[in-house]
Write a protein that holds these residues in place. Structure first.
Motif, PDB file in Angstrom:
ATOM      1  N   LEU A  26       9.450  24.562  -3.603  1.00  0.00           N
ATOM      2  CA  LEU A  26      10.171  23.367  -3.160  1.00  0.00           C
ATOM      3  C   LEU A  26      11.459  23.737  -2.436  1.00  0.00           C
ATOM      4  N   PHE A  27      12.131  24.795  -2.867  1.00  0.00           N
ATOM      5  CA  PHE A  27      13.346  25.223  -2.174  1.00  0.00           C
ATOM      6  C   PHE A  27      13.026  25.620  -0.734  1.00  0.00           C
ATOM      7  N   PRO A  33      15.361  23.159   3.914  1.00  0.00           N
ATOM      8  CA  PRO A  33      15.282  22.522   5.240  1.00  0.00           C
ATOM      9  C   PRO A  33      15.919  21.138   5.266  1.00  0.00           C
ATOM     10  N   TYR A  34      15.737  20.353   4.212  1.00  0.00           N
ATOM     11  CA  TYR A  34      16.282  18.996   4.210  1.00  0.00           C
ATOM     12  C   TYR A  34      17.801  18.997   4.080  1.00  0.00           C
ATOM     13  N   TYR A  35      18.348  20.002   3.407  1.00  0.00           N
ATOM     14  CA  TYR A  35      19.804  20.121   3.318  1.00  0.00           C
ATOM     15  C   TYR A  35      20.408  20.228   4.715  1.00  0.00           C
ATOM     16  N   HIS A  36      19.847  21.088   5.545  1.00  0.00           N
ATOM     17  CA  HIS A  36      20.355  21.254   6.907  1.00  0.00           C
ATOM     18  C   HIS A  36      20.006  20.055   7.783  1.00  0.00           C
ATOM     19  N   ARG A  37      18.865  19.437   7.528  1.00  0.00           N
ATOM     20  CA  ARG A  37      18.465  18.278   8.326  1.00  0.00           C
ATOM     21  C   ARG A  37      19.396  17.098   8.090  1.00  0.00           C
ATOM     22  N   ALA A  38      19.973  17.017   6.903  1.00  0.00           N
ATOM     23  CA  ALA A  38      20.908  15.931   6.613  1.00  0.00           C
ATOM     24  C   ALA A  38      22.147  16.020   7.504  1.00  0.00           C
ATOM     25  N   PHE A  39      22.621  17.230   7.778  1.00  0.00           N
ATOM     26  CA  PHE A  39      23.769  17.381   8.662  1.00  0.00           C
ATOM     27  C   PHE A  39      23.414  16.989  10.100  1.00  0.00           C
ATOM     28  N   THR A  40      22.180  17.299  10.501  1.00  0.00           N
ATOM     29  CA  THR A  40      21.717  16.867  11.826  1.00  0.00           C
ATOM     30  C   THR A  40      21.681  15.355  11.913  1.00  0.00           C
ATOM     31  N   ALA A  41      21.171  14.710  10.855  1.00  0.00           N
ATOM     32  CA  ALA A  41      21.112  13.251  10.841  1.00  0.00           C
ATOM     33  C   ALA A  41      22.505  12.646  10.907  1.00  0.00           C
ATOM     34  N   ALA A 160      16.192  12.853  -0.100  1.00  0.00           N
ATOM     35  CA  ALA A 160      16.491  13.318   1.254  1.00  0.00           C
ATOM     36  C   ALA A 160      16.186  12.227   2.275  1.00  0.00           C
ATOM     37  N   THR A 161      15.054  11.543   2.112  1.00  0.00           N
ATOM     38  CA  THR A 161      14.710  10.468   3.032  1.00  0.00           C
ATOM     39  C   THR A 161      15.738   9.344   2.972  1.00  0.00           C
ATOM     40  N   LEU A 162      16.221   9.033   1.766  1.00  0.00           N
ATOM     41  CA  LEU A 162      17.241   7.993   1.637  1.00  0.00           C
ATOM     42  C   LEU A 162      18.521   8.382   2.375  1.00  0.00           C
ATOM     43  N   VAL A 163      18.877   9.666   2.334  1.00  0.00           N
ATOM     44  CA  VAL A 163      20.058  10.137   3.057  1.00  0.00           C
ATOM     45  C   VAL A 163      19.822  10.062   4.565  1.00  0.00           C
ATOM     46  N   PHE A 164      18.667  10.560   5.016  1.00  0.00           N
ATOM     47  CA  PHE A 164      18.344  10.476   6.449  1.00  0.00           C
ATOM     48  C   PHE A 164      18.398   9.022   6.921  1.00  0.00           C
ATOM     49  N   MET A 165      17.811   8.154   6.133  1.00  0.00           N
ATOM     50  CA  MET A 165      17.736   6.737   6.479  1.00  0.00           C
ATOM     51  C   MET A 165      19.127   6.131   6.607  1.00  0.00           C
ATOM     52  N   ILE A 281       1.723   9.546   7.568  1.00  0.00           N
ATOM     53  CA  ILE A 281       2.877  10.168   8.223  1.00  0.00           C
ATOM     54  C   ILE A 281       3.383  11.318   7.365  1.00  0.00           C
ATOM     55  N   PRO A 282       4.135  12.248   7.961  1.00  0.00           N
ATOM     56  CA  PRO A 282       4.779  13.293   7.155  1.00  0.00           C
ATOM     57  C   PRO A 282       5.992  12.731   6.432  1.00  0.00           C
ATOM     58  N   THR A 283       6.591  13.534   5.580  1.00  0.00           N
ATOM     59  CA  THR A 283       7.774  13.119   4.830  1.00  0.00           C
ATOM     60  C   THR A 283       8.885  12.665   5.769  1.00  0.00           C
ATOM     61  N   ALA A 284       9.440  11.490   5.477  1.00  0.00           N
ATOM     62  CA  ALA A 284      10.540  10.887   6.243  1.00  0.00           C
ATOM     63  C   ALA A 284      10.121  10.472   7.650  1.00  0.00           C
ATOM     64  N   GLY A 285       8.830  10.504   7.935  1.00  0.00           N
ATOM     65  CA  GLY A 285       8.363  10.109   9.264  1.00  0.00           C
ATOM     66  C   GLY A 285       8.637   8.658   9.590  1.00  0.00           C
TER      67      GLY A 285
END
Length: 353
Positions: A26-27, A33-41, A160-165, A281-285
């Motif tokens: 899971l890491f 990956p989602y940790y870094h993707r949150a900063f992109t979002a 992670a999806t909630l943060v992206f959203m 869809i994929p995760t957070a798609g």
């Protein structure tokens, strides 16, 4: 507590290996990956293009090319999580004590539902990648409610999806998703356990005794793990690939029109709720899909419907778990997911999103 018999027949290294696989997998696949993707979002207010239609105003017409293009894009997004899901789904059946699974997830009260939903939160898997783990849990006598809460919780309660959203769509969308998601995950789990008959409960008890005996008489753990992994992959992957191809080709039929005339009327909200439940869809798609559709002018009602129906189930994940649940239970899950989509659509409209 783990019984003496169970402790003697389950390898002492089973738990450490399973935890190492789960945490490391899971890491690598999700958490890092989602940790870094949150900063992109946060910085760009985007996490990428819509996998449904890219930068176009509508999905491509049904064709072999549309099917292959979607399957390729989808496969690149989820293949690592799918491999991890198969590894964990087979490991559950070999490395974890049968009595532990039965004690935590096998009861028919709300406790197993709560445990399933909470265990799902760090998983963060899409509905199809979580399906092999759910199948593994069900084969080890996890209750229908506990397994369903785990299945839906992976995607609907994904932090992670909630943060992206929140960064991409606005925190009001995250709040709506969280409130309705909690009701969906734990409510459907509770309902599934309420539907268990006395005969089914007795059959589950008999199966638990049989599983304990099988674990006691099992051979080499790693050989059984490999056999189960290959068996699950051979059973689940072919139908999964075919259905993803069909849905990729059928995108234009499920979402035939995207534009300002897709209003927040009952008809459109219901149509998008059903289409979202069927599509994969994929995760957070759902985040870039909804973002792209709102930019093209659709009403917040249909967007709200997709918020709750795109992630939790799909035709492929329902097919993958057809052997793990009664058809009636899966039909109820699909119908209730659509109902939550309709509620979310009208809630987004009423709250002025």
């Amino acid at each position: 507590m783990t019984t003496a018999r169970d402790a003697q027949t389950t390898p002492s290294y089973g738990w450490p290996i399973f935890l190492l696989l789960a945490v490391a997998g899971l890491f690598y696949v999700k958490w890092f990956p989602y940790y870094h993707r949150a900063f992109t979002a946060e910085a760009t207010h985007s996490i990428g293009k819509s996998i449904l239609m890219g930068t176009e105003a509508s999905p491509p017409a049904p064709s072999l090319s549309a099917a292959l293009d979607y399957a390729w894009a989808y496969g690149k997004a989820i293949w690592q999580a799918m491999v991890l899901g198969l590894l964990l789904g087979s490991a559950v059946q070999v490395l974890l004590p049968v009595q532990w699974v039965a004690r935590v997830l096998g009861r028919h009260g709300f406790g197993s539902v709560a445990a399933g939903g909470l265990l799902a939160v760090p998983g963060m898997m899409c509905t199809c990648c979580a399906a092999p783990v759910v199948a593994g849990l069900r084969s080890r006598n996890a209750s229908a409610g506990g397994a369903i809460a785990f299945w839906l919780g992976n995607s609907v309660l994904n932090p992670a999806t909630l943060v992206f959203m929140g960064f991409v769509l606005g925190w009001q969308w995250s709040a709506l998703r969280l409130v309705l998601g909690v009701l969906m995950v734990f409510g459907l789990g509770w309902l599934a356990n309420r539907l268990v008959t006395q005969d089914e409960a007795r059959a589950a008890d008999d199966r638990l005794a049989q599983l304990t005996h099988q674990q006691a008489s099992g051979g080499n753990v790693f050989v059984r793990w490999l056999q189960l992994f290959l068996r699950m992959a051979a059973r689940l992957i072919p139908e999964y690939v075919v259905l993803v191809l069909l849905l990729g080709a059928a995108r234009a039929w499920l979402f035939p029109h995207i534009g300002p005339d897709v209003t927040s009327s009952l008809g459109w909200i219901v149509a998008f709720a059903v289409a979202g439940m069927l599509f994969v869809i994929p995760t957070a798609g759902e985040v870039p899909i909804i973002q792209a559709m709102l930019a093209l002018g659709i009403g917040v009602g249909p967007a709200g419907a997709l918020l709750m129906t795109l992630p939790p189930v799909s035709v492929p994940s329902l097919a993958m778990l057809a052997g793990s649940f009664r058809a009636r239970v899966l039909a109820i899950v699909a119908a209730v997911v659509v109902l939550f989509g309709i509620v979310a659509g009208f809630a987004a409209l009423a709250l002025g999103f």
